[in-house]
Design a protein around this motif. Sequence first.
Motif, PDB file in Angstrom:
ATOM      1  N   ALA A 294       0.815  -1.211   0.000  1.00  8.20           N
ATOM      2  CA  ALA A 294       0.000   0.000   0.000  1.00  8.20           C
ATOM      3  C   ALA A 294       0.850   1.263   0.000  1.00  8.20           C
ATOM      4  N   SER A 295       2.013   1.213   0.650  1.00  8.69           N
ATOM      5  CA  SER A 295       2.850   2.409   0.717  1.00  8.69           C
ATOM      6  C   SER A 295       3.443   2.782  -0.634  1.00  8.69           C
ATOM      7  N   ASP A 296       3.416   1.833  -1.598  1.00 10.60           N
ATOM      8  CA  ASP A 296       3.910   2.136  -2.942  1.00 10.60           C
ATOM      9  C   ASP A 296       2.899   2.911  -3.770  1.00 10.60           C
ATOM     10  N   ALA A 297       1.653   2.916  -3.321  1.00  4.78           N
ATOM     11  CA  ALA A 297       0.585   3.496  -4.135  1.00  4.78           C
ATOM     12  C   ALA A 297       0.611   5.019  -4.055  1.00  4.78           C
ATOM     13  N   ASP A 298       0.358   5.654  -5.182  1.00  2.61           N
ATOM     14  CA  ASP A 298       0.179   7.102  -5.204  1.00  2.61           C
ATOM     15  C   ASP A 298      -0.824   7.438  -6.302  1.00  2.61           C
ATOM     16  N   PHE A 299      -1.345   8.634  -6.227  1.00  4.21           N
ATOM     17  CA  PHE A 299      -2.339   9.071  -7.190  1.00  4.21           C
ATOM     18  C   PHE A 299      -1.680  10.017  -8.176  1.00  4.21           C
ATOM     19  N   ARG A 300      -1.764   9.684  -9.449  1.00  3.99           N
ATOM     20  CA  ARG A 300      -1.037  10.424 -10.478  1.00  3.99           C
ATOM     21  C   ARG A 300      -1.998  11.028 -11.499  1.00  3.99           C
ATOM     22  N   THR A 301      -1.453  11.968 -12.252  1.00  2.00           N
ATOM     23  CA  THR A 301      -2.175  12.518 -13.389  1.00  2.00           C
ATOM     24  C   THR A 301      -1.943  11.626 -14.607  1.00  2.00           C
ATOM     25  N   ARG A 302      -2.751  11.810 -15.616  1.00  2.00           N
ATOM     26  CA  ARG A 302      -2.572  11.082 -16.863  1.00  2.00           C
ATOM     27  C   ARG A 302      -1.394  11.649 -17.651  1.00  2.00           C
ATOM     28  N   SER A 303      -0.665  10.780 -18.309  1.00  2.00           N
ATOM     29  CA  SER A 303       0.388  11.211 -19.226  1.00  2.00           C
ATOM     30  C   SER A 303      -0.232  11.522 -20.580  1.00  2.00           C
ATOM     31  N   THR A 304       0.496  12.236 -21.415  1.00  5.62           N
ATOM     32  CA  THR A 304       0.012  12.453 -22.773  1.00  5.62           C
ATOM     33  C   THR A 304       0.200  11.170 -23.578  1.00  5.62           C
ATOM     34  N   VAL A 305      -0.575  11.024 -24.636  1.00  2.00           N
ATOM     35  CA  VAL A 305      -0.423   9.862 -25.502  1.00  2.00           C
ATOM     36  C   VAL A 305       0.988   9.829 -26.084  1.00  2.00           C
ATOM     37  N   GLU A 306       1.498  10.988 -26.451  1.00  2.00           N
ATOM     38  CA  GLU A 306       2.859  11.046 -27.005  1.00  2.00           C
ATOM     39  C   GLU A 306       3.874  10.502 -26.007  1.00  2.00           C
TER      40      GLU A 306
ATOM     41  N   ILE B  23     -12.307   8.259 -11.034  1.00  3.18           N
ATOM     42  CA  ILE B  23     -12.342   9.723 -10.948  1.00  3.18           C
ATOM     43  C   ILE B  23     -12.594  10.161  -9.498  1.00  3.18           C
ATOM     44  N   GLN B  24     -13.485   9.448  -8.828  1.00  2.00           N
ATOM     45  CA  GLN B  24     -13.789   9.782  -7.437  1.00  2.00           C
ATOM     46  C   GLN B  24     -12.640   9.429  -6.509  1.00  2.00           C
ATOM     47  N   LEU B  25     -11.917   8.349  -6.827  1.00  2.00           N
ATOM     48  CA  LEU B  25     -10.806   7.912  -5.989  1.00  2.00           C
ATOM     49  C   LEU B  25      -9.605   8.819  -6.127  1.00  2.00           C
ATOM     50  N   ASN B  26      -9.330   9.267  -7.344  1.00  2.00           N
ATOM     51  CA  ASN B  26      -8.103  10.010  -7.639  1.00  2.00           C
ATOM     52  C   ASN B  26      -8.461  11.401  -8.140  1.00  2.00           C
ATOM     53  N   GLU B  27      -8.299  12.403  -7.292  1.00  2.00           N
ATOM     54  CA  GLU B  27      -8.670  13.774  -7.660  1.00  2.00           C
ATOM     55  C   GLU B  27      -7.745  14.341  -8.741  1.00  2.00           C
TER      56      GLU B  27
END
Length: 469
Positions: free
Chosen positions: A167-179, A457-461
């Motif tokens: 669990a400590s490895d988990a983080d909430f990230r933004t999406r990367s670009t397709v490129e 979406i609700q889990l990761n702001e």
Amino acid sequence: MGLAALPLLACTDLNTTPRQSLTPEVAFNDVSGYQSVANSMYNRATSFSYYGQTMMIAPEILADNLRLVANSGRYQGEEANGDRDHIAIWNGVVYGGINDANLIIETIDDESVSGEEQEKSFIKGDAYFMRALFYFDLCRVYGYEPGREVNGFDLGPILRLQPTLVASDADFRTRSTVEEVYEQIERDLLAAIPLVGAVPIGSDGVYYANTGAALTLLARLYLYWGRMEDAEAAATSAMNLLGLRTNGDGLLEAGQYVQGFSRAPHPESLFELELRQVDWSSVDGVNNSLNSLVSDNEPAAQFIIGASNELMAAYETGDVRRECWRETTRDGIEGPVYASRKWTGYKGDFLENLPIIRAAELYLIRAEARYQNNPQGAREDINALRSKRGLGAIDNLLSGEALLNRILLERRLEFALEGHRFFDLKRNGRDISKHADFLEVPYTDYRILANLPLSQIQLNENLEQNPGY
């Protein structure tokens, strides 16, 4: 206890519930443990929510190749291109597979892992190849291809390259670009190529990553990316490696084409997912298999999906690919309906393997990569394929947009019910028109991209939903 039961956190994008208490230190002390993880990675790809059903049927019925012939509640939204009725692979299957691959890549070279270096290298190559495939599919379902963005929207999946073990490895990230994700896929495939061996077309070696499959997936990536010279070069390298000739040698003869889909492995397979009876429960076949949903086996097949009238009208006289459809009838449907002979359940109880990459694709990738700057070469590639499908050469003056349309038509006919059609339209910026113009979905419509699950979406702001949802 198998490695599939380890506490690897299957990301959907993140799920921090451990499955078992076996520690990685115990499980990952020799190469056999990593082979088990690799097997888990491949097994995930056969899931009914991925290549076992969804990735084969949904892209065809979202486009114009399939229609419903019975009302079971399945794929009704996809046939109508309804809001949020799309290809749902933002799930634990795909991100769990990515996590399997990340674990192998990150840790298999550790000095504490015993085993032959050659075997470790091959498993690592497996992981690079499968991670590339997982991310490529996420990009084409949830993002626009580079250069085809609508209103500048360029986001793809979340990019994770390290394993999530606890669990400590988990983080909430933004999406990367397709490129950005495409660049990582390219790196992964280039890393896989020297690690996995070359195997003959249609041999048992196609059940794992191999050089020919990796080169073909790389060529496919470049085609989606619009890097046509690179797509041509990668396809040519693969064709030279595999012994595919400009006269079509290496492909099945026309008289063997239909039967090829009832052989394991498929004689044109470059990469194939193997399904075994132990992979299914007693009711999986009749309830969820490709064979049950699209074929009319007796006595228990569901047969709810058939070929569209538009697809059937597109076949030329003598095209052996038309024989992959059997004319039949269905209560409540006027006129003939067409059941698949491509997914035949030839292993019994609706079971069959899944050819994911076939040699025919190389001819069509290279033709499309050449059509603008080398139309003669493009026509030669098309004709090589057609010669093995019972057809003559195309017009020797065909060029420009008409030549591209011909290539896309050949792809439609060759890969019907193999999950390519929607993506071929999408990556070329084409509108979807189907059922005799009953339904039009412009390329700029928000429904061209799949929606991300609301729970994520609700889990990761930090997670941005696709436009329109």
